[in-house]
Design an enzyme around this catalytic site. Sequence first.
Site, PDB file in Angstrom:
ATOM      1  N   LYS B  81      48.058  22.699   6.040  1.00 54.88           N
ATOM      2  CA  LYS B  81      47.818  21.252   6.076  1.00 54.88           C
ATOM      3  C   LYS B  81      49.099  20.571   6.531  1.00 54.88           C
ATOM      4  CE  LYS B  81      46.098  17.679   2.838  1.00 54.88           C
ATOM      5  NZ  LYS B  81      45.610  17.487   1.430  1.00 54.88           N
ATOM      6  N   SER B 159      41.159  15.547   1.114  1.00 53.67           N
ATOM      7  CA  SER B 159      41.949  15.218   2.288  1.00 53.67           C
ATOM      8  C   SER B 159      42.349  16.437   3.124  1.00 53.67           C
ATOM      9  CB  SER B 159      43.219  14.470   1.861  1.00 53.67           C
ATOM     10  OG  SER B 159      44.077  15.299   1.109  1.00 53.67           O
ATOM     11  N   SER B 183      41.285  17.129  -3.337  1.00 57.03           N
ATOM     12  CA  SER B 183      41.536  17.339  -1.907  1.00 57.03           C
ATOM     13  C   SER B 183      41.485  18.787  -1.448  1.00 57.03           C
ATOM     14  CB  SER B 183      42.887  16.734  -1.511  1.00 57.03           C
ATOM     15  OG  SER B 183      42.751  15.342  -1.351  1.00 57.03           O
TER      16      SER B 183
END
Lengths: 96, 477
Positions: B81, B159, B183
């Site tokens: 990420k 996310s 997330s």
Amino acid sequence: MSGTSRRDFAKAVAAASVALPMVSVSGGEEGGAPARLAAELADVVRAQSGSYLTAEEMERVRADFREYVSLLERLRAFKLVNADEPDFTFVALAKR
Amino acid sequence: MAINPFATLDELAAMLRAREVSSVELTCFYLDRLERHGPRLGALVTLTGQRAMREAEAADRDIAAGNVANRPLLGIPYGVKDLLATRGIPTTWGAEPYRNQVFDHDATVVERVTAAGGVLVAKLAMVELAGGFGYNNADASFTGPGRTPWNTEFWSGGSSCGPGAAVAAGLVPWAIGSETSGSILTPAAFSGVTGLRPTYGAVSRYGAMALCWTLDKIGPMARTASDCNDILRVIMGEDEKDPTTRGVYQQIPGRARWISSAAHLGNRRSVTVGVVRSTHEKVQPAVRDNFFRSLDALRVLGHTVKDIDYPDLPYGPTVSVIVDAEGASAFEDLIRDGRAKLLRAKADQIGGFAQAATLAIDYLRAQRIRARIRAALLDVFQKVDLIVAPTRSTVAYPVGPDFNDVYKDFSSGAPIIASMNLLGAPAIAMPNGFGENGLPTSIQFNAAPTNENVLMNVAINYQAATDHHTKTPPGFA
């Protein structure tokens, strides 16, 4: 964060039919304490960041706060006593 | 040699060690898939080809020299990420104001994977600022909305939208995500992959974008619980650069002889699983049906499944105020100089300004209530080993409409994700079938903090008895 926005999520939780140790919440009614709180929080935003926000955006901020205060009231209604410490602890260490 | 893009870590490691494929070949294979499919899934920010080739060549040398013992990630590509710092490569935090940000160091978790022989092939997309400013729409990254490969009209979850979509589509074998409150679990659910949120403090966050210091966690997303277990072995541990890791690792039972996935399979535990009725009462029908089938599978495995009461506490307001205050502080510069207006989602463009009005007394109240929450939830874990629930009440949200304009008839009941994040508890989300529009559904298992061994044992054996995690999205073979 969660899939729904955090505030939407929290509002949904607040709206759920759970029996909490709460005082009654009058919602964002015109002229009531929650409405005043929402307006005052929006005033803080305008004072701090108003130059960055259009009139339309300020109105969205106000609308968000009108819903946010019910969440805040749930938080504030929870009974705490003096001995309730925050869930983090400062530790005095001799070195970094 | 044909490479299966959906191979597990064990399968890839076996191929590498048998010299059926080299790490360089594997790396080129996944770089090509990322380049071909990554943009249309909104999953890719930066390909890290040069670094990847260096690491792959080093891995091939280690494999040739027989330096492979206890290195499950050796030579295997992965993505992170894009909130994890990587030396000399842009780290954008998914947000326009940070598009050109470059750090001179690797995050600790990246250092650990590098030392274990992992090959970094991509920085993967994420919701801007990890969703800290209150986004309410899938289109909340400068790379556009993440799309689940099961049906690209729908969101891959946030996310960690890039890791979810990339793992699901076989663009990387595994990835690192992060969770403040949902997330990892949400994109694991919407993308149909397995996502592990470790105990708070079990994995160093040094070099990760801070959103909320008292809630942020780093964890793996992969094809299987077994893969997540092997990755966790590598990435967890103390780090003097992250004070929240102090003492946590020492509390994890079995850390000194971390149980391998194979050992978990050969030593199945029987545990007590708690179910909160409200978590399955108002969910989509397919979510409920698949959840009940999962409970049946757990019973067949010898676990005791029982209904439990859940403490009635203000989880939502507490997590909301904590993230509002810490997020506004973490991005104070972005708010003060007005660059928050450069964010993609409309809600994010004003959210930070509103969050900066959070009162200190409310934040401290939330942290005081959190201590009560923690005590109450630890009491629950005195009665059960795991709490299980549908990970999400619905399948993935469609790309386009605001979240609160869809699925209005469904709700998740007791907020397991928020409450377990407030507790700092580990959890794993795993696919458990399909629902509307061909989209995956998911189940989450939660354990008491530091009880990863029980969590992983049950999850690994659950997947050994089911096949939901082996399904792959059409069009990405």
